[in-house]
Design an enzyme around this catalytic site. Structure first.
Site, PDB file in Angstrom:
ATOM      1  CE  LYS A  83      19.481 -19.141  -4.255  1.00  0.00           C
ATOM      2  NZ  LYS A  83      19.524 -19.027  -3.229  1.00  0.00           N
TER       3      LYS A  83
HETATM    4  C1  E4P Z   1      21.403 -16.237  -3.096  1.00  0.00           C
HETATM    5  O1  E4P Z   1      20.209 -16.935  -3.621  1.00  0.00           O
HETATM    6  C2  E4P Z   1      23.052 -17.554  -1.753  1.00  0.00           C
HETATM    7  O2  E4P Z   1      21.795 -17.310  -1.159  1.00  0.00           O
HETATM    8  C3  E4P Z   1      23.425 -15.942  -1.224  1.00  0.00           C
HETATM    9  O3  E4P Z   1      23.454 -14.857  -1.982  1.00  0.00           O
HETATM   10  C4  E4P Z   1      24.774 -16.404  -1.813  1.00  0.00           C
HETATM   11  O4  E4P Z   1      25.549 -15.856  -0.350  1.00  0.00           O
HETATM   12  P1  E4P Z   1      27.114 -16.292  -0.038  1.00  0.00           P
HETATM   13  O5  E4P Z   1      27.752 -16.340  -0.912  1.00  0.00           O
HETATM   14  O6  E4P Z   1      27.466 -14.837   0.769  1.00  0.00           O
HETATM   15  O7  E4P Z   1      27.013 -17.374   0.832  1.00  0.00           O
END
Ligand code: E4P
Length: 218
Positions: A83
């Site tokens: 990522k």
């Molecule tokens: C996606 O890959 C992220 O880990 C995640 O969806 C972020 O979500 P949040 O806005 O609830 O932290």
């Protein structure tokens, strides 16, 4: 639509994976911090629980650092997806890692032109953050709609991974708009099963069945 679980908590992940309905997992540095685990150990364990893509996020901010971290993370297990953030360095590193055969999930996407760039960089997944846009008073689902249109216009194969999901309706709307996957917190995943009419309907069926005195297996 593929269902990913957005968590680094292996207990939650094991429970969700036992359903047979989980296609992958996403983690991020905040989720790793919340797990209290060593990142490498946690990612290795998660990759043994779920055979589909498991996103592990690099934290370097320069291209060389992202490449080194990305290659290291990808070596943990075959199903690791690296990522990277949607920054100029992130997209350069994305293109280079993809050339090495490493899959990349470009994260922190908040606009459709950002998603266009990620597709051009060869990202396997683009993660538009729906809930955070809604939190800021914007329309997260409109972003999914725009990305779907742009990707379909040009035949980009980057998969739209709806992220920052907060509600059941986010999952429904992402599916209606043609998101390829949604990454869902365990609590929302568990809530997807529920409907009051399912509960009351089942209760009535079972009461009527009991009144027959029958048993299916004798
Ligand atoms: C996606 O890959 C992220 O880990 C995640 O969806 C972020 O979500 P949040 O806005 O609830 O932290």
């Amino acid at each position: 639509m593929d269902i990913f679980i957005d968590s680094a908590d292996v207990r939650d992940l094991r429970a969700a994976a036992a359903s047979g309905l989980v296609d992958g997992v996403t983690t991020n540095p905040s989720l790793i911090a919340r797990s209290g685990r060593d990142m490498k150990e946690a990612i290795a364990e998660i990759c043994s629980i779920v055979s589909g893509p498991v996103s592990a996020e690099a934290v370097a901010s320069d291209v060389d650092g992202m490449l080194a971290e990305g290659r290291y993370l990808a070596s943990i297990a075959e199903n690791v997806v690296v990522k990277l953030p949607l920054t100029p360095a992130g997209l350069t590193a994305c293109k280079l890692l993809v050339q090495d055969g490493i899959r990349v999930n470009v994260t922190l996407c908040f606009s459709s032109v950002q998603a266009l760039l990620a597709a051009k960089a060869g990202a396997t997944f683009i993660s538009p953050f729906i809930g955070r846009l809604d939190d800021a008073g914007l329309d997260g689902m409109e972003l999914i709609r725009e990305i779907r249109t742009i990707y379909d216009n040009y035949g980009y194969t980057t998969r739209i991974l709806a992220a920052s999901i907060r509600t059941i309706n986010h999952v429904r709307d992402a599916a209606l708009l043609g998101a390829d996957c949604a990454t869902i917190p365990p609590k929302i995943f568990n809530a997807l099963y529920s409907h009051i009419l399912t509960d009351t309907g089942l209760q009535a069926f079972l009461e009527d069945w009991r009144s027959t005195g029958q048993s299916i297996l004798k």
